[in-house]
Design a protein around this motif. Structure first.
Motif, PDB file in Angstrom:
ATOM      1  N   ALA A   1       0.780  -1.267  -0.059  1.00 26.31           N
ATOM      2  CA  ALA A   1       0.095   0.082   0.041  1.00 26.31           C
ATOM      3  C   ALA A   1       0.782   1.105  -0.040  1.00 26.31           C
ATOM      4  O   ALA A   1       0.515   2.233  -0.060  1.00 26.31           O
ATOM      5  CB  ALA A   1      -0.913   0.003   1.213  1.00 26.31           C
ATOM      6  N   LYS A   2       2.134   1.200   0.127  1.00 28.23           N
ATOM      7  CA  LYS A   2       2.958   2.348   0.060  1.00 28.23           C
ATOM      8  C   LYS A   2       3.075   2.977  -0.994  1.00 28.23           C
ATOM      9  O   LYS A   2       3.089   2.412  -2.067  1.00 28.23           O
ATOM     10  CB  LYS A   2       4.437   1.927   0.611  1.00 28.23           C
ATOM     11  N   THR A   3       3.003   4.178  -1.110  1.00 28.23           N
ATOM     12  CA  THR A   3       3.370   5.087  -2.340  1.00 28.23           C
ATOM     13  C   THR A   3       4.616   5.017  -2.761  1.00 28.23           C
ATOM     14  O   THR A   3       5.530   4.685  -2.123  1.00 28.23           O
ATOM     15  CB  THR A   3       2.926   6.801  -2.099  1.00 28.23           C
ATOM     16  N   LYS A   4       4.816   5.600  -3.938  1.00 29.08           N
ATOM     17  CA  LYS A   4       6.015   5.669  -4.895  1.00 29.08           C
ATOM     18  C   LYS A   4       7.102   6.281  -3.937  1.00 29.08           C
ATOM     19  O   LYS A   4       8.036   6.088  -3.868  1.00 29.08           O
ATOM     20  CB  LYS A   4       5.810   6.439  -6.024  1.00 29.08           C
ATOM     21  N   GLU A   5       6.563   7.582  -3.281  1.00 29.21           N
ATOM     22  CA  GLU A   5       7.451   8.488  -2.653  1.00 29.21           C
ATOM     23  C   GLU A   5       8.031   7.859  -1.355  1.00 29.21           C
ATOM     24  O   GLU A   5       8.862   8.015  -1.119  1.00 29.21           O
ATOM     25  CB  GLU A   5       6.738   9.913  -2.338  1.00 29.21           C
ATOM     26  N   GLN A   6       7.139   7.072  -0.731  1.00 22.55           N
ATOM     27  CA  GLN A   6       7.604   6.468   0.554  1.00 22.55           C
ATOM     28  C   GLN A   6       8.471   5.347   0.117  1.00 22.55           C
ATOM     29  O   GLN A   6       9.592   5.204   0.802  1.00 22.55           O
ATOM     30  CB  GLN A   6       6.559   5.791   1.159  1.00 22.55           C
ATOM     31  N   LEU A   7       8.560   4.640  -0.886  1.00 22.11           N
ATOM     32  CA  LEU A   7       9.407   3.479  -1.485  1.00 22.11           C
ATOM     33  C   LEU A   7      10.712   4.296  -1.733  1.00 22.11           C
ATOM     34  O   LEU A   7      11.867   3.717  -1.467  1.00 22.11           O
ATOM     35  CB  LEU A   7       8.914   2.702  -2.594  1.00 22.11           C
ATOM     36  N   GLU A   8      10.733   5.354  -2.484  1.00 20.47           N
ATOM     37  CA  GLU A   8      11.782   6.070  -2.821  1.00 20.47           C
ATOM     38  C   GLU A   8      12.626   6.649  -1.557  1.00 20.47           C
ATOM     39  O   GLU A   8      13.770   6.603  -1.397  1.00 20.47           O
ATOM     40  CB  GLU A   8      11.506   7.426  -3.692  1.00 20.47           C
ATOM     41  N   GLU A   9      11.826   7.153  -0.448  1.00 23.48           N
ATOM     42  CA  GLU A   9      12.504   7.638   0.674  1.00 23.48           C
ATOM     43  C   GLU A   9      13.207   6.670   1.349  1.00 23.48           C
ATOM     44  O   GLU A   9      14.264   6.539   1.833  1.00 23.48           O
ATOM     45  CB  GLU A   9      11.449   8.238   1.533  1.00 23.48           C
ATOM     46  N   GLU A  10      12.558   5.265   1.375  1.00 26.52           N
ATOM     47  CA  GLU A  10      13.094   4.164   2.330  1.00 26.52           C
ATOM     48  C   GLU A  10      14.440   3.761   1.546  1.00 26.52           C
ATOM     49  O   GLU A  10      15.697   3.281   1.776  1.00 26.52           O
ATOM     50  CB  GLU A  10      12.174   2.848   2.074  1.00 26.52           C
ATOM     51  N   LYS A  11      14.340   3.859   0.032  1.00 27.28           N
ATOM     52  CA  LYS A  11      15.629   3.418  -0.746  1.00 27.28           C
ATOM     53  C   LYS A  11      16.730   4.440  -0.513  1.00 27.28           C
ATOM     54  O   LYS A  11      17.889   4.058  -0.425  1.00 27.28           O
ATOM     55  CB  LYS A  11      15.029   3.410  -2.105  1.00 27.28           C
ATOM     56  N   ARG A  12      16.520   5.770  -0.311  1.00 21.09           N
ATOM     57  CA  ARG A  12      17.438   6.939  -0.316  1.00 21.09           C
ATOM     58  C   ARG A  12      17.901   6.571   1.434  1.00 21.09           C
ATOM     59  O   ARG A  12      19.160   6.581   1.311  1.00 21.09           O
ATOM     60  CB  ARG A  12      16.698   8.401  -0.249  1.00 21.09           C
ATOM     61  N   VAL A  13      17.230   6.238   2.299  1.00 23.92           N
ATOM     62  CA  VAL A  13      17.810   5.899   3.703  1.00 23.92           C
ATOM     63  C   VAL A  13      18.712   4.669   3.675  1.00 23.92           C
ATOM     64  O   VAL A  13      19.602   4.814   4.242  1.00 23.92           O
ATOM     65  CB  VAL A  13      16.457   5.908   4.770  1.00 23.92           C
ATOM     66  N   ALA A  14      18.173   3.726   2.974  1.00 18.40           N
ATOM     67  CA  ALA A  14      18.895   2.391   3.143  1.00 18.40           C
ATOM     68  C   ALA A  14      20.404   2.598   2.332  1.00 18.40           C
ATOM     69  O   ALA A  14      21.511   2.384   2.700  1.00 18.40           O
ATOM     70  CB  ALA A  14      18.283   1.409   2.443  1.00 18.40           C
TER      71      ALA A  14
END
Length: 158
Positions: A15-28
């Protein structure tokens, strides 16, 4: 953790949005990638750092290769075991099994596994115990050649 909880987590992940997935990727990536300060290093320090990074990359590549090889071997073993189980199911006298040409559960579960093919009989697997000269004797035998006058004539090569 139960299966229900993990399915809820999976549903939340989907259910996560594209922006949330991008933010998680940036943090990782920010946690994994360490910035290099190359301006304060001299040539020996740069060479040492390059060797260190090369060794790290070499180790990661070798680990990747080993894991990939292990994965392929395990896939092959799984297909072999599935085929053995399928052969055992065919041999049994179960009411709904595949022995009578019916439904085979393993064939549906592993569709890319070919059926076992017997390529040699037990008689073809015998070891040839003749020595070299006995084997060469096969090629030095007598040959029959057809003759136009008498039908066939024995021809001995020497």
């Amino acid at each position: 953790m139960t299966q229900y909880e993990s399915s809820q987590e999976k549903a939340a992940e989907m259910a996560k949005t594209k922006e949330q997935l991008e933010e998680e990727k940036r943090v990782a990536l920010s946690q994994r990638i360490v910035p290099l300060d190359l301006s304060s290093m001299d040539t020996e320090a740069l060479i040492a750092k390059a060797k260190e990074l090369h060794d790290k990359l070499y180790k990661l590549e070798s680990d990747k290769y080993d894991l990939d090889d292990r994965y392929k071997r395990q896939q092959y073993d799984m297909m072999e075991l599935a085929e053995r189980a399928r052969q055992m199911n065919k041999g049994g006298k179960s009411a709904g099994g595949a022995a009578d040409g019916g439904f085979d559960r393993l064939a549906e579960k592993f569709p890319n596994v070919p059926e076992k093919v017997i390529v040699a009989s037990k008689f073809e697997r015998n070891v040839d115990r003749r020595n070299f000269f006995e084997k060469m004797g096969v090629f030095e035998s007598e040959w029959l050649e057809p003759n136009s006058n008498s039908g066939s004539q024995l021809h001995i090569e020497s």
